[in-house]
Design an enzyme around this catalytic site. Structure first.
Site, mmCIF file in Angstrom:
data_model
loop_
_atom_site.group_PDB
_atom_site.id
_atom_site.type_symbol
_atom_site.label_atom_id
_atom_site.label_comp_id
_atom_site.label_asym_id
_atom_site.label_seq_id
_atom_site.Cartn_x
_atom_site.Cartn_y
_atom_site.Cartn_z
ATOM 1 N N HIS A 115 8.840 -38.194 27.400
ATOM 2 C CA HIS A 115 9.322 -38.518 28.742
ATOM 3 C C HIS A 115 8.202 -38.238 29.728
ATOM 4 O O HIS A 115 7.431 -37.310 29.552
ATOM 5 C CB HIS A 115 10.563 -37.665 29.073
ATOM 6 C CG HIS A 115 11.293 -38.121 30.297
ATOM 7 N ND1 HIS A 115 10.923 -37.728 31.559
ATOM 8 C CD2 HIS A 115 12.357 -38.944 30.456
ATOM 9 C CE1 HIS A 115 11.738 -38.286 32.444
ATOM 10 N NE2 HIS A 115 12.611 -39.029 31.794
ATOM 11 N N ASP B 9 17.402 -41.741 26.706
ATOM 12 C CA ASP B 9 17.507 -43.187 26.455
ATOM 13 C C ASP B 9 17.677 -43.499 24.973
ATOM 14 O O ASP B 9 18.308 -44.483 24.605
ATOM 15 C CB ASP B 9 16.242 -43.902 26.971
ATOM 16 C CG ASP B 9 16.061 -43.697 28.459
ATOM 17 O OD1 ASP B 9 17.026 -43.961 29.193
ATOM 18 O OD2 ASP B 9 14.977 -43.269 28.885
#
Length: 427
Positions: A305, A362
């Site tokens: 991330h 996600d």
């Protein structure tokens, strides 16, 4: 406050105050830098610049921390509801039972769309991307609700905030229904915020809609996990648009436009596509080798991330939720097996551990949404629906900030210096 940062340039010394927040790194206050020295800072992407003061959300990427008004995201996702988190973000404190009931009642009384607005949908092509529809319809809300666009009036700001939060599920569900050629369903105010959205999306007028409690809970959790994420690209867009005094509907439409970009809101779609490409667990080693090969364009999506250099705190909650949804829906899908195996390998493989490539939110949300029945084109729409609360709360905070100015980033100009116009026959 006593701390000062010194800058030396062209033989001169300048001092700037160092400010401290309640938590997180200190910041050097360079508001007077240009006035004192004639210099600007150069910070493409603003990754080293605090663009505002905010009391909403705190992220520590190194430690994997995400707090909303001080409350850890794990606790909120486990014990709270999306309506309660919305109240918290907007008002600063968790509500009492009466406050939550009143807030939920207010939101549920704003869920219907102006009937003429439904004509908007019919102007789009059937194969339009739902995000294109969302941008257009949300921007158009300002043409219907003139009575709440005076941003200097706190009452107007509250009404438009409630309207946006309440109408977004109706707008999102209608975008989906339009794409598949089914009739729009009107809201049912006896259902929860999330339950109402699920019925408007998957229900049909011909029969009652049966909502699975585990699926409703999972969707509510996904909404909580996407409610706000500090000054990311779309939130900064909403603030920048709002800094000019634009009405809130236009500002949120700008946020949706920014979120549409694959680098921002489309990551869960990319992660799911990657899982489909891998296909079955036995092919994972081959793809892991490809991911490690610098010359191979294949990338493992849904890992690592931009902010979290540790385990994404939102992913921990999602990991559990995946299992609950698959058990409830009795899903038997090789993609799920592949995801679990890939997660296992990524958490133990030295390459991933060293590079801190942990599964992010996600990675899991795409699998869950797909299992529930959402097509990938709807993933970003759901993200926009949830993030509306954060955008509205950030917009409200910005408008109330006495130090707020219209956003005006500077640049490092590298084009031609002044030159004279040459007539066309002399060029």
């Amino acid at each position: 406050m006593g701390n000062q940062a010194k800058l030396s340039a062209d033989g001169k010394d300048y001092e700037f105050p160092v400010l401290s927040g309640s938590v997180g790194p200190d910041v050097v206050d360079i508001r007077k830098l240009y006035g004192q020295s004639g210099l600007f800072t150069f910070d493409p992407g603003f990754t080293s610049t605090a663009s505002c003061e905010s009391a909403l959300t705190y992220i520590d990427g190194e430690e994997g921390v995400l707090l909303h008004r001080g409350y850890p995201i794990g606790q909120l996702a486990e014990h709270s509801s999306f309506m309660e988190v919305s109240y918290l973000l907007l008002n600063g404190e968790l509500p009492s039972k009466d406050e939550l009931d009143t807030f939920t009642y207010t939101i549920s009384r704003h869920t219907m769309l102006h009937e003429q607005l439904l004509q908007f949908y019919r102007g789009f092509r059937r194969d339009a991307h739902p995000m294109a529809v969302m941008c257009g319809v949300v921007g158009a809300l300002s043409a219907f609700y003139h009575d709440s666009t005076d941003i200097s009036d706190p009452e107007h700001r509250t009404i438009s905030s409630h309207r946006l939060i309440a109408k977004m599920p109706t707008i999102a569900a209608a975008a989906y229904k339009y794409a598949i050629g089914q009739p729009f369903l009107y809201p049912d105010n006896s259902l929860s915020y999330t339950g109402n959205f699920m019925r408007m999306t998957f229900g049909v007028p011909a029969e009652p809609y049966d909502l699975h409690p585990a699926v409703e809970k999972a969707m509510d959790r996904i909404f909580i996990l996407h409610a706000d994420h500090e000054q990311n690209a779309s939130t900064s867009t909403v603030r920048l648009a709002g800094s000019s005094g634009a009405n809130p509907f236009a500002c949120i439409a700008a946020g949706i436009a920014c979120l549409w970009g694959p680098a921002h809101g489309g990551a869960n779609e990319a992660a799911l596509n990657m899982l489909h490409e891998i296909g079955t667990p036995d092919k994972i080693p081959h793809y892991i080798e490809r991911a490690k090969d610098k010359n191979d364009p294949f990338r493992l999506m849904g890992f690592g991330h931009r902010v979290y250099k540790n385990y994404d705190p939102r992913a921990t909650v999602m990991q559990k939720t995946v299992r609950e949804v698959f058990d409830a829906l009795k899903v038997d899908n090789p993609v799920f097996e592949t995801a679990l195996r890939l997660e296992e390998i990524a958490l133990s493989d030295d390459y991933f551990v060293e590079k801190k490539l942990f599964p992010n939110v996600d990675f899991y949300s795409g699998i869950i949404l797909s299992a529930i029945g959402f097509p990938t084109t709807m993933f970003t729409v759901l993200f926009a629906l949830a993030r509306t609360v954060g955008w509205v709360a950030q917009w409200n905070e910005m408008i109330s900030d006495p130090h707020q100015k219209i956003g005006r980033p500077r640049q490092l100009y590298t084009g031609p210096t002044q030159r004279d116009y040459v007539a066309i026959d002399k060029r």
